[in-house]
Design a protein around this motif. Structure first.
Motif, PDB file in Angstrom:
ATOM      1  N   PHE A 168       0.555  15.565  -7.324  1.00  0.00           N
ATOM      2  CA  PHE A 168      -0.470  14.466  -7.638  1.00  0.00           C
ATOM      3  C   PHE A 168      -1.330  14.463  -6.468  1.00  0.00           C
ATOM      4  CE2 PHE A 168      -1.717  10.142  -7.339  1.00  0.00           C
ATOM      5  CZ  PHE A 168      -2.359  10.046  -8.405  1.00  0.00           C
ATOM      6  N   ALA A 169      -0.664  14.127  -5.328  1.00  0.00           N
ATOM      7  CA  ALA A 169      -1.461  13.737  -3.808  1.00  0.00           C
ATOM      8  C   ALA A 169      -2.544  14.980  -3.627  1.00  0.00           C
ATOM      9  CB  ALA A 169      -0.288  13.613  -2.927  1.00  0.00           C
ATOM     10  N   ILE A 170      -2.023  16.376  -3.775  1.00  0.00           N
ATOM     11  CA  ILE A 170      -2.862  17.453  -3.642  1.00  0.00           C
ATOM     12  C   ILE A 170      -3.898  17.250  -4.399  1.00  0.00           C
ATOM     13  CG2 ILE A 170      -3.086  19.761  -3.324  1.00  0.00           C
ATOM     14  CD1 ILE A 170      -0.249  19.719  -2.307  1.00  0.00           C
ATOM     15  N   ARG A 171      -3.910  17.134  -5.643  1.00  0.00           N
ATOM     16  CA  ARG A 171      -4.775  17.056  -6.910  1.00  0.00           C
ATOM     17  C   ARG A 171      -5.822  15.958  -6.511  1.00  0.00           C
ATOM     18  NH1 ARG A 171      -0.414  17.661 -10.143  1.00  0.00           N
ATOM     19  NH2 ARG A 171      -0.806  15.546 -11.160  1.00  0.00           N
ATOM     20  N   THR A 172      -5.376  14.835  -6.176  1.00  0.00           N
ATOM     21  CA  THR A 172      -6.254  13.740  -5.994  1.00  0.00           C
ATOM     22  C   THR A 172      -6.959  13.484  -4.675  1.00  0.00           C
ATOM     23  OG1 THR A 172      -4.512  12.414  -7.630  1.00  0.00           O
ATOM     24  CG2 THR A 172      -6.121  11.218  -6.337  1.00  0.00           C
ATOM     25  N   PHE A 173      -6.165  13.883  -3.599  1.00  0.00           N
ATOM     26  CA  PHE A 173      -6.900  13.593  -2.447  1.00  0.00           C
ATOM     27  C   PHE A 173      -7.223  15.031  -1.601  1.00  0.00           C
ATOM     28  CE2 PHE A 173      -3.919  10.118  -3.331  1.00  0.00           C
ATOM     29  CZ  PHE A 173      -4.888   9.001  -3.519  1.00  0.00           C
ATOM     30  N   GLY A 174      -6.774  16.039  -2.204  1.00  0.00           N
ATOM     31  CA  GLY A 174      -7.097  17.273  -1.599  1.00  0.00           C
ATOM     32  C   GLY A 174      -6.488  17.206  -0.200  1.00  0.00           C
ATOM     33  N   GLU A 175      -7.345  17.815   0.817  1.00  0.00           N
ATOM     34  CA  GLU A 175      -6.983  18.055   2.243  1.00  0.00           C
ATOM     35  C   GLU A 175      -6.886  16.495   3.126  1.00  0.00           C
ATOM     36  OE1 GLU A 175      -9.283  20.931   4.385  1.00  0.00           O
ATOM     37  OE2 GLU A 175      -9.049  22.185   2.749  1.00  0.00           O
ATOM     38  N   ASN A 176      -7.269  15.377   2.452  1.00  0.00           N
ATOM     39  CA  ASN A 176      -7.179  14.051   2.797  1.00  0.00           C
ATOM     40  C   ASN A 176      -5.903  13.360   2.412  1.00  0.00           C
ATOM     41  OD1 ASN A 176      -9.722  14.094   3.826  1.00  0.00           O
ATOM     42  ND2 ASN A 176     -10.714  13.963   1.955  1.00  0.00           N
ATOM     43  N   ASP A 177      -4.896  14.223   1.884  1.00  0.00           N
ATOM     44  CA  ASP A 177      -3.659  13.651   1.472  1.00  0.00           C
ATOM     45  C   ASP A 177      -2.963  12.842   2.246  1.00  0.00           C
ATOM     46  OD1 ASP A 177      -3.254  16.287   2.298  1.00  0.00           O
ATOM     47  OD2 ASP A 177      -1.384  16.623   0.967  1.00  0.00           O
ATOM     48  N   LYS A 178      -2.731  13.440   3.618  1.00  0.00           N
ATOM     49  CA  LYS A 178      -2.182  12.933   4.879  1.00  0.00           C
ATOM     50  C   LYS A 178      -2.899  11.836   5.367  1.00  0.00           C
ATOM     51  CE  LYS A 178      -0.504  17.373   5.314  1.00  0.00           C
ATOM     52  NZ  LYS A 178      -1.067  17.846   4.081  1.00  0.00           N
ATOM     53  N   PRO A 179      -4.243  11.722   5.667  1.00  0.00           N
ATOM     54  CA  PRO A 179      -4.946  10.377   6.189  1.00  0.00           C
ATOM     55  C   PRO A 179      -4.640   9.262   4.796  1.00  0.00           C
ATOM     56  CG  PRO A 179      -6.331  12.303   6.495  1.00  0.00           C
ATOM     57  CD  PRO A 179      -5.215  12.905   5.821  1.00  0.00           C
ATOM     58  N   VAL A 180      -4.485   9.373   3.773  1.00  0.00           N
ATOM     59  CA  VAL A 180      -4.262   8.397   2.843  1.00  0.00           C
ATOM     60  C   VAL A 180      -2.746   7.978   2.738  1.00  0.00           C
ATOM     61  CG1 VAL A 180      -4.148   8.246   0.253  1.00  0.00           C
ATOM     62  CG2 VAL A 180      -5.940   9.255   0.986  1.00  0.00           C
ATOM     63  N   LEU A 181      -2.215   8.999   3.262  1.00  0.00           N
ATOM     64  CA  LEU A 181      -0.589   8.509   3.278  1.00  0.00           C
ATOM     65  C   LEU A 181      -0.741   7.592   4.350  1.00  0.00           C
ATOM     66  CD1 LEU A 181       2.514   8.555   2.697  1.00  0.00           C
ATOM     67  CD2 LEU A 181       2.641  10.731   3.820  1.00  0.00           C
ATOM     68  N   LEU A 182      -1.039   8.152   5.775  1.00  0.00           N
ATOM     69  CA  LEU A 182      -1.057   7.072   6.741  1.00  0.00           C
ATOM     70  C   LEU A 182      -1.773   5.748   6.639  1.00  0.00           C
ATOM     71  CD1 LEU A 182      -1.445   9.639   9.672  1.00  0.00           C
ATOM     72  CD2 LEU A 182       0.522   8.492   9.198  1.00  0.00           C
ATOM     73  N   ALA A 183      -2.713   5.992   5.880  1.00  0.00           N
ATOM     74  CA  ALA A 183      -3.444   4.524   5.532  1.00  0.00           C
ATOM     75  C   ALA A 183      -2.594   3.650   4.627  1.00  0.00           C
ATOM     76  CB  ALA A 183      -4.686   4.859   5.039  1.00  0.00           C
ATOM     77  N   GLY A 184      -2.006   4.201   3.799  1.00  0.00           N
ATOM     78  CA  GLY A 184      -0.859   3.396   3.015  1.00  0.00           C
ATOM     79  C   GLY A 184       0.228   3.084   3.756  1.00  0.00           C
ATOM     80  N   ILE A 185       0.726   3.511   4.861  1.00  0.00           N
ATOM     81  CA  ILE A 185       1.840   3.244   5.503  1.00  0.00           C
ATOM     82  C   ILE A 185       1.378   2.250   6.256  1.00  0.00           C
ATOM     83  CG2 ILE A 185       3.504   3.882   7.299  1.00  0.00           C
ATOM     84  CD1 ILE A 185       3.533   6.556   6.386  1.00  0.00           C
ATOM     85  N   LEU A 186       0.149   2.279   7.036  1.00  0.00           N
ATOM     86  CA  LEU A 186      -0.212   1.025   7.780  1.00  0.00           C
ATOM     87  C   LEU A 186      -0.608  -0.124   7.095  1.00  0.00           C
ATOM     88  CD1 LEU A 186      -2.551   3.359  10.296  1.00  0.00           C
ATOM     89  CD2 LEU A 186      -0.517   2.124  10.533  1.00  0.00           C
ATOM     90  N   ALA A 187      -0.978   0.041   5.675  1.00  0.00           N
ATOM     91  CA  ALA A 187      -1.284  -1.184   5.017  1.00  0.00           C
ATOM     92  C   ALA A 187       0.149  -1.785   4.677  1.00  0.00           C
ATOM     93  CB  ALA A 187      -2.020  -0.580   3.539  1.00  0.00           C
ATOM     94  N   VAL A 188       1.174  -0.989   4.367  1.00  0.00           N
ATOM     95  CA  VAL A 188       2.391  -1.684   3.761  1.00  0.00           C
ATOM     96  C   VAL A 188       2.725  -2.446   5.187  1.00  0.00           C
ATOM     97  CG1 VAL A 188       4.593  -1.351   3.320  1.00  0.00           C
ATOM     98  CG2 VAL A 188       2.984   0.081   2.256  1.00  0.00           C
ATOM     99  N   MET A 189       2.729  -1.699   6.408  1.00  0.00           N
ATOM    100  CA  MET A 189       3.069  -2.297   7.727  1.00  0.00           C
ATOM    101  C   MET A 189       2.558  -3.886   7.869  1.00  0.00           C
ATOM    102  SD  MET A 189       3.443   1.071  10.178  1.00  0.00           S
ATOM    103  CE  MET A 189       4.102  -0.248  11.576  1.00  0.00           C
ATOM    104  N   ALA A 190       0.953  -3.597   7.539  1.00  0.00           N
ATOM    105  CA  ALA A 190       0.383  -4.933   7.762  1.00  0.00           C
ATOM    106  C   ALA A 190       0.728  -6.055   6.979  1.00  0.00           C
ATOM    107  CB  ALA A 190      -1.094  -4.503   7.432  1.00  0.00           C
ATOM    108  N   VAL A 191       1.041  -5.756   5.413  1.00  0.00           N
ATOM    109  CA  VAL A 191       1.907  -6.820   4.866  1.00  0.00           C
ATOM    110  C   VAL A 191       2.995  -7.378   5.131  1.00  0.00           C
ATOM    111  CG1 VAL A 191       2.664  -6.980   2.511  1.00  0.00           C
ATOM    112  CG2 VAL A 191       0.643  -5.824   2.814  1.00  0.00           C
ATOM    113  N   LEU A 192       4.126  -6.335   5.512  1.00  0.00           N
ATOM    114  CA  LEU A 192       5.071  -6.760   6.260  1.00  0.00           C
ATOM    115  C   LEU A 192       5.029  -7.605   7.548  1.00  0.00           C
ATOM    116  CD1 LEU A 192       7.338  -3.667   5.602  1.00  0.00           C
ATOM    117  CD2 LEU A 192       7.375  -5.617   4.223  1.00  0.00           C
ATOM    118  N   ALA A 193       4.038  -7.220   8.136  1.00  0.00           N
ATOM    119  CA  ALA A 193       3.757  -7.999   9.568  1.00  0.00           C
ATOM    120  C   ALA A 193       3.511  -9.333   9.265  1.00  0.00           C
ATOM    121  CB  ALA A 193       2.903  -7.169  10.325  1.00  0.00           C
ATOM    122  N   VAL A 194       2.572  -9.611   8.258  1.00  0.00           N
ATOM    123  CA  VAL A 194       2.242 -10.759   7.807  1.00  0.00           C
ATOM    124  C   VAL A 194       3.250 -11.685   7.538  1.00  0.00           C
ATOM    125  CG1 VAL A 194       1.023 -12.154   5.992  1.00  0.00           C
ATOM    126  CG2 VAL A 194      -0.259 -10.329   7.142  1.00  0.00           C
TER     127      VAL A 194
END
Length: 565
Positions: free
Chosen positions: A59-85
């Motif tokens: 699903f990640a490859i179909r949806t985001f293509g070669e940007n799947d890893k930047p999207v994953l990293l952005a998601g991890i950082l977003a979750v970390m931001a919520v937890l940091a709050v």
């Protein structure tokens, strides 16, 4: 440890965010001299990729293509931001809660780092350093954000500063609000005083807060500066620039077996049609590496062992001394959907893998090569395919230049006729000669087929799906591939009518794709459906049966719909 100063929620959240930023920045700084996989954010991302089910990866490859890893990293950082709050909010109530949250962050980071291939005790230092820096930042920010007041004062004590002194007279308490202005202070039936509606008096145990805005602002700015400078310094200390410089300085020897010049008729030079040679910068990239491995060519070695008579270890200098071969080869990913973009053609330079294996002496009974990347990814390649005479290479160059770092510098595998997940190991560091019934590769454990021969495919590049084209003579063109078998014919059908033969461009070998064109379609107004199919050189046509990419590659006919108006 308990705080009687209840900071406003926004201030606590801001403190948490800055604390998290400091922890991430310092951990990146500490990881700089070590390696990318020691940075906990990257380690958590890599672990997430490893643990994700195959369907989610598709699903990640179909949806985001070669940007799947930047999207994953952005998601991890977003979750970390919520937890940091959350850390900031809980720390404002009790510092111990915030420190416990940081410790939990650290435990997850350490666990992720230690799961990375080749991890050692030193690899946890960036995580520990980040958590320690975050704990210090949290303490300092909370202290600076809180207004100064006596810590052990009793409720009946007179407060200094902005607090207004109380004057007692019998059973009636008088509160002096301004010089010369005295008024009775109301009391309840039990003598208790109700909540005041005026400016709050700081009293221990009450849900009042004292916010030092200036202290909070300066603390936040200082924390942001620490996070930013640490992050930039961490990137500067990484080996990225060193590896790029080493790549630029690599002198490639001339091939002992050069490829034939690409025929003039291999590229039809139609605007919008995929070129015969894919520029390196445009070549697709699909792999599991969250951060591209930075492998110093001076330190690179390739170990070949397992079921061999003489284990071999090669440096890059050793490999470059071997006879090098040029070959035009089209690669494609098993995740490529019908008509998808994950295919590319390049001219590769490298040593024949079969020759290296013969030097090691492959033992009878072996049927698989288990290759390992610098980031720990593994690939299982059928041994007979590598030894059957095709140009299976340990490649060092692509399109006349040293391999781009994204595509495996300093050395990768290239095996014609197989999907990349069973052949095209980038940043290869080890090859184990073994058997399929003894070892299992990365994707095989996740439900993909052990062997992945490339299926015959064709794609329509012109016109694009959903395009509007004018009436009249219209060009239909695209590419088709059936690596190591070759493409013998391509046919096009419009609106379910008869199949018509396309004109084929030349192909230098059976290992490359082939351009095709139909340039005599007289398009009439309306909506039209265009289909394409290819036939390989063995006479087998591309199947029309639709199948998903799992477990061994998609099948079906690429179809586009256009509007002629």
């Amino acid at each position: 440890m308990r705080s009687d100063n209840r900071l406003p929620g926004w201030a606590a959240a801001l403190i948490g965010l800055v604390t998290g930023a400091v922890a991430v920045g310092v951990s990146l700084l500490a990881a700089g001299p070590v390696k990318a996989s020691a940075f906990p954010v990257v380690a958590v991302g890599d672990a997430a990729v490893d643990l994700a089910p195959a369907g989610l990866k598709d699903f990640a490859i179909r949806t985001f293509g070669e940007n799947d890893k930047p999207v994953l990293l952005a998601g991890i950082l977003a979750v970390m931001a919520v937890l940091a709050v959350a850390v900031g909010v809980f720390a404002a109530r009790d510092l111990r809660y915030g420190l416990a949250g940081l410790a939990a962050f650290g435990a997850v980071g350490v666990a992720a780092v230690l799961t990375r291939p080749g991890a050692g005790p030193a690899d946890v230092i960036p995580t520990v350093a980040g958590v320690a820096a975050g704990a210090i930042a949290l303490r300092v920010l909370l202290r600076r954000a809180s207004a100064a007041r006596p810590d052990d004062a009793r409720p009946e004590e007179i407060r200094s500063g902005d607090a207004r002194p109380e004057i007692r007279s019998g059973d009636v308490r008088l509160e002096k609000t301004r010089p010369g202005d005295v008024r009775p202070a109301e009391t309840g039936p039990d003598g208790a005083r109700p909540e005041e509606t005026g400016p709050p008096v700081m009293r221990a145990g009450r849900d009042r807060y004292a916010l030092n805005r200036r202290g909070l602002l300066t603390g936040v700015l200082g924390g942001a500066a620490v996070a930013g400078v640490s992050g930039l310094a961490g990137r500067a200390l990484s080996s990225r620039s060193e590896v790029s410089a080493a790549r630029a300085g690599l002198v490639l020897p001339r091939p002992a077996v050069p490829a034939e010049p690409i025929p003039a008729g291999a590229d039809l030079r139609i605007r919008g049609l995929t070129p015969f040679v894919t520029p390196s910068r445009d070549f697709y990239r699909v792999d599991t590496a969250i951060v591209v491995p930075q492998v110093d060519p001076r330190d690179w070695t390739l170990r070949i062992g397992g079921m061999v008579d003489r284990p071999v270890e090669l440096t890059l200098a050793d490999l470059l001394k071997r006879p090098l071969v040029e070959a035009d080869v089209t690669l494609c990913c098993v995740s490529n959907p019908v008509g998808g973009p994950y295919a590319g053609n390049a001219r590769w330079l490298g040593a024949r893998l079969a020759d290296v294996l013969r030097d090691a002496g492959v033992r009878s009974g072996a049927d698989m090569l288990l290759s390992t990347s610098a980031d720990g990814w593994t690939c299982g390649t059928p041994l007979d395919i590598v030894l059957d005479g095709r140009e299976a290479l340990l490649a060092v160059a692509m399109n006349g230049e040293a391999l781009p770092v994204d595509h495996g510098f300093p050395v990768r595998q290239v095996v014609p006729g197989l999907y990349g997940y069973v052949s095209a190991t980038k940043w290869v560091t080890e090859i184990k000669v073994t058997r399929f019934d003894r070892d299992t590769a990365y994707w095989t454990t996740r439900g993909w087929a052990e062997k992945g021969p490339v299926k015959t495919q064709s794609r329509i590049d012109l016109p694009r799906d959903g395009a509007r084209v004018p009436p009249g003579r219209t060009v239909i063109a695209g590419v088709a591939w059936a690596q190591h078998r070759g493409v013998d014919a391509v046919e096009v059908r419009i609106d379910g009518g008869p199949w018509r033969r396309a004109r084929l461009a030349e192909a230098p070998t059976a290992d490359t794709w082939r351009q095709w064109v139909v340039d005599d379609w007289d398009a009439v107004r309306g909506r039209h459906t265009i289909e394409v199919r290819a036939t390989d050189a063995t006479g087998r046509p591309q199947t029309a049966r639709r199948a998903p990419v799992t477990p061994d590659g998609a099948t079906g006919l690429h179809t586009v719909t256009v509007t002629v108006a």
